[in-house]
Design an enzyme around this catalytic site. Structure first.
Site, mmCIF file in Angstrom:
data_model
loop_
_atom_site.group_PDB
_atom_site.id
_atom_site.type_symbol
_atom_site.label_atom_id
_atom_site.label_comp_id
_atom_site.label_asym_id
_atom_site.label_seq_id
_atom_site.Cartn_x
_atom_site.Cartn_y
_atom_site.Cartn_z
ATOM 1 N N ALA A 12 -8.669 2.105 -10.405
ATOM 2 C CA ALA A 12 -8.200 2.156 -11.803
ATOM 3 C C ALA A 12 -7.185 1.302 -12.229
ATOM 4 O O ALA A 12 -6.222 1.219 -11.458
ATOM 5 C CB ALA A 12 -8.039 3.788 -12.228
ATOM 6 N N GLY A 58 -10.266 3.953 -7.008
ATOM 7 C CA GLY A 58 -11.618 3.783 -7.640
ATOM 8 C C GLY A 58 -12.371 2.663 -7.108
ATOM 9 O O GLY A 58 -13.629 2.657 -7.209
ATOM 10 N N GLU A 102 -14.276 4.200 -4.187
ATOM 11 C CA GLU A 102 -15.314 4.944 -4.896
ATOM 12 C C GLU A 102 -16.427 4.134 -5.513
ATOM 13 O O GLU A 102 -17.593 4.741 -5.405
ATOM 14 C CB GLU A 102 -14.618 5.858 -5.749
ATOM 15 C CG GLU A 102 -13.787 6.897 -5.290
ATOM 16 C CD GLU A 102 -12.755 7.601 -6.305
ATOM 17 O OE1 GLU A 102 -12.100 7.219 -7.208
ATOM 18 O OE2 GLU A 102 -12.629 9.038 -6.286
ATOM 19 N N GLU A 150 -4.642 7.584 -3.949
ATOM 20 C CA GLU A 150 -4.169 8.287 -5.211
ATOM 21 C C GLU A 150 -3.232 9.431 -4.947
ATOM 22 O O GLU A 150 -2.261 9.453 -5.713
ATOM 23 C CB GLU A 150 -5.429 9.223 -5.649
ATOM 24 C CG GLU A 150 -6.472 8.205 -6.418
ATOM 25 C CD GLU A 150 -7.428 7.800 -5.444
ATOM 26 O OE1 GLU A 150 -7.364 7.918 -4.024
ATOM 27 O OE2 GLU A 150 -8.614 7.430 -5.720
HETATM 28 N N1 DAK Z 1 -3.808 -1.227 -11.517
HETATM 29 C C1 DAK Z 1 -3.113 -2.058 -12.105
HETATM 30 N N2 DAK Z 1 -2.459 -3.276 -11.769
HETATM 31 C C2 DAK Z 1 -2.754 -3.403 -10.348
HETATM 32 C C3 DAK Z 1 -3.396 -2.439 -9.568
HETATM 33 C C4 DAK Z 1 -3.902 -1.421 -10.321
HETATM 34 N N3 DAK Z 1 -4.645 -0.388 -9.703
HETATM 35 N N4 DAK Z 1 -3.334 -2.974 -8.325
HETATM 36 C C5 DAK Z 1 -2.793 -4.042 -8.368
HETATM 37 N N5 DAK Z 1 -2.248 -4.265 -9.598
HETATM 38 C C6 DAK Z 1 -1.624 -5.683 -10.015
HETATM 39 C C7 DAK Z 1 -0.384 -5.400 -9.818
HETATM 40 O O1 DAK Z 1 0.608 -4.668 -10.562
HETATM 41 C C8 DAK Z 1 0.310 -7.037 -9.938
HETATM 42 O O2 DAK Z 1 0.494 -7.392 -11.079
HETATM 43 P P1 DAK Z 1 1.758 -7.889 -11.444
HETATM 44 O O3 DAK Z 1 2.899 -7.222 -10.811
HETATM 45 O O4 DAK Z 1 1.649 -9.524 -10.825
HETATM 46 O O5 DAK Z 1 1.993 -8.332 -13.103
HETATM 47 C C9 DAK Z 1 -1.116 -7.715 -9.245
HETATM 48 O O6 DAK Z 1 -1.983 -6.644 -9.279
HETATM 49 C C10 DAK Z 1 -0.969 -7.869 -7.658
HETATM 50 O O7 DAK Z 1 -0.770 -6.917 -7.037
HETATM 51 P P2 DAK Z 1 0.451 -6.584 -6.034
HETATM 52 O O8 DAK Z 1 1.502 -7.662 -6.480
HETATM 53 O O9 DAK Z 1 0.626 -5.224 -5.877
HETATM 54 O O10 DAK Z 1 -0.205 -7.331 -4.644
HETATM 55 P P3 DAK Z 1 0.047 -7.039 -3.261
HETATM 56 O O11 DAK Z 1 -0.867 -8.082 -2.369
HETATM 57 O O12 DAK Z 1 1.550 -6.800 -2.751
HETATM 58 O O13 DAK Z 1 -0.323 -5.307 -3.118
HETATM 59 C C11 DAK Z 1 -2.180 -3.516 -3.444
HETATM 60 C C12 DAK Z 1 -1.857 -5.195 -3.062
HETATM 61 C C13 DAK Z 1 -3.644 -3.575 -3.523
HETATM 62 C C14 DAK Z 1 -1.761 -2.922 -1.864
HETATM 63 C C15 DAK Z 1 -1.054 -2.964 -4.360
HETATM 64 O O14 DAK Z 1 -1.433 -3.503 -5.439
HETATM 65 C C16 DAK Z 1 -1.652 -1.478 -4.808
HETATM 66 O O15 DAK Z 1 -0.993 -0.591 -3.972
HETATM 67 N N6 DAK Z 1 -2.299 -1.472 -5.879
HETATM 68 C C17 DAK Z 1 -2.688 -0.147 -6.361
HETATM 69 C C18 DAK Z 1 -3.703 0.478 -5.288
HETATM 70 C C19 DAK Z 1 -3.824 1.986 -5.978
HETATM 71 O O16 DAK Z 1 -3.180 2.944 -5.886
HETATM 72 N N7 DAK Z 1 -5.083 2.171 -6.591
HETATM 73 C C20 DAK Z 1 -5.700 3.499 -6.692
HETATM 74 C C21 DAK Z 1 -5.356 3.653 -8.285
HETATM 75 S S1 DAK Z 1 -6.038 5.346 -8.665
HETATM 76 C C22 DAK Z 1 -12.163 8.519 -12.551
HETATM 77 C C23 DAK Z 1 -12.450 7.200 -12.325
HETATM 78 C C24 DAK Z 1 -11.668 6.414 -11.525
HETATM 79 C C25 DAK Z 1 -10.343 6.876 -10.949
HETATM 80 C C26 DAK Z 1 -10.124 8.184 -11.134
HETATM 81 C C27 DAK Z 1 -10.922 9.111 -12.012
HETATM 82 N N8 DAK Z 1 -12.869 9.433 -13.374
HETATM 83 C C28 DAK Z 1 -14.181 8.797 -13.702
HETATM 84 C C29 DAK Z 1 -12.516 10.622 -13.819
HETATM 85 C C30 DAK Z 1 -9.845 5.969 -9.981
HETATM 86 C C31 DAK Z 1 -8.390 6.299 -9.738
HETATM 87 C C32 DAK Z 1 -7.678 5.278 -9.186
HETATM 88 O O17 DAK Z 1 -8.087 4.233 -8.417
#
Ligand code: DAK
Length: 256
Positions: free
Chosen positions: A63, A107, A110, A130
């Protein structure tokens, strides 16, 4: 559509998530466009199999944390009715192959799991991180992952947020094939074309029957399978398939 690119290569179509600057984070706009693209392809008779993919670096990093979660409250989440979009993807009747390269996190993982088959580049990494945000998977992660890899592996992945590489994901049954980094998308499209050559009504009923296995008792699943099996004996494609076998020729299936 800006966040999703659709390429038709009849009888398959490729839907590419297109927010590379944020690793294809699943914004509301992207999810809307994705659902619309999939539903249009689902209604298109010339398309028989759909590939959903990202780019070399990311399938989707989950997400959009910045636009969706910073100010969110339970009420705002409820009002957006986020689940409806995911349910609409689940209800697509055509088979969907998730072709994953790079990150498939939260997500993103998922989304791959709501598809029918997951294939991966050797660079793919799957995870449900998450807990690191103080939340849990919310789009089916705790349910589909558990049904796929079993309680103890799912528990470890969800409680630690650990990322799993392609080979490990294959070993645990999350991924059907791991392809070389140089050819992963072509290989995924070849798989989709193989499926697209099969009889569409049988493919649809097989997909439904396998999904029933995940959501019902064995008795109910066997009953569904039996009815679907009998139903296929009314199709022209069954006649064609059997006749082609008997006469040692290649069948041509028309979806009738
Ligand atoms: N959201 C927003 N921006 C993101 C992002 C994300 N999930 N993932 C990466 N980015 C952005 C980073 O902020 C960065 O942007 P700038 O800083 O350059 O502006 C750019 O993408 C590149 O990322 P990194 O600089 O962090 O790149 P790295 O290679 O160093 O690291 C990484 C890659 C994938 C390990 C890291 O970006 C990371 O940990 N990202 C977050 C992963 C995460 O926590 N995902 C889970 C999110 S919670 C639902 C539906 C869906 C969901 C829930 C409920 N319902 C239907 C109820 C889903 C929930 C989730 O997915």
């Amino acid at each position: 559509m800006a966040n999703v690119l659709v390429t038709r290569e009849d009888p398959i179509a490729v839907v590419q998530l297109n927010r590379p600057e944020v690793l294809n984070a699943l914004s509301e706009e992207l999810m809307d466009e994705l659902v619309r693209a999939l539903e249009e392809l689902d209604d298109d008779k010339a398309i028989r199999c759909i590939v959903v993919t990202g780019n070399d670096k990311a399938f989707a990093a989950g997400a959009d944390i910045k636009s969706s979660f910073v100010e969110a409250t339970p009420v705002s989440m409820l009002e957006q009715d986020l689940t409806t979009r995911w349910e609409r993807i689940r209800r697509i009747r055509k088979p969907i192959v998730a072709a994953v390269s790079g990150y498939a996190l939260g997500g993103g993982c998922e989304l791959a799991m709501v598809c029918d088959i997951i294939v991966a580049s050797e660079t793919a990494q799957f995870g449900q991180p998450e807990v690191n945000l103080g939340i849990i998977p919310g789009a089916g992660g705790t349910q589909r992952l558990t049904r796929t890899v079993g309680k103890y592996v799912a528990m470890e992945m969800v409680l630690t947020g650990r990322r799993v590489k392609a080979d490990e994901a294959k070993a645990m049954g999350l991924v059907a094939h791991v392809y070389p980094a140089a050819s992963w998308l072509d290989d995924a499209k070849a798989l989709a074309r193989t499926i697209a050559e099969k009889p569409p009504i049988a493919i649809r009923l097989a997909t439904e029957a396998i999904d029933v296995a995940l959501s019902s008792t064995l008795d109910a699943g066997l009953e569904f399978e039996r009815k679907a099996f009998y139903l296929l004996f009314a199709t022209e494609d069954k006649k064609e398939g059997v006749d082609a076998f008997v006469n040692k020729r290649k069948p041509t299936f028309r979806g009738r």
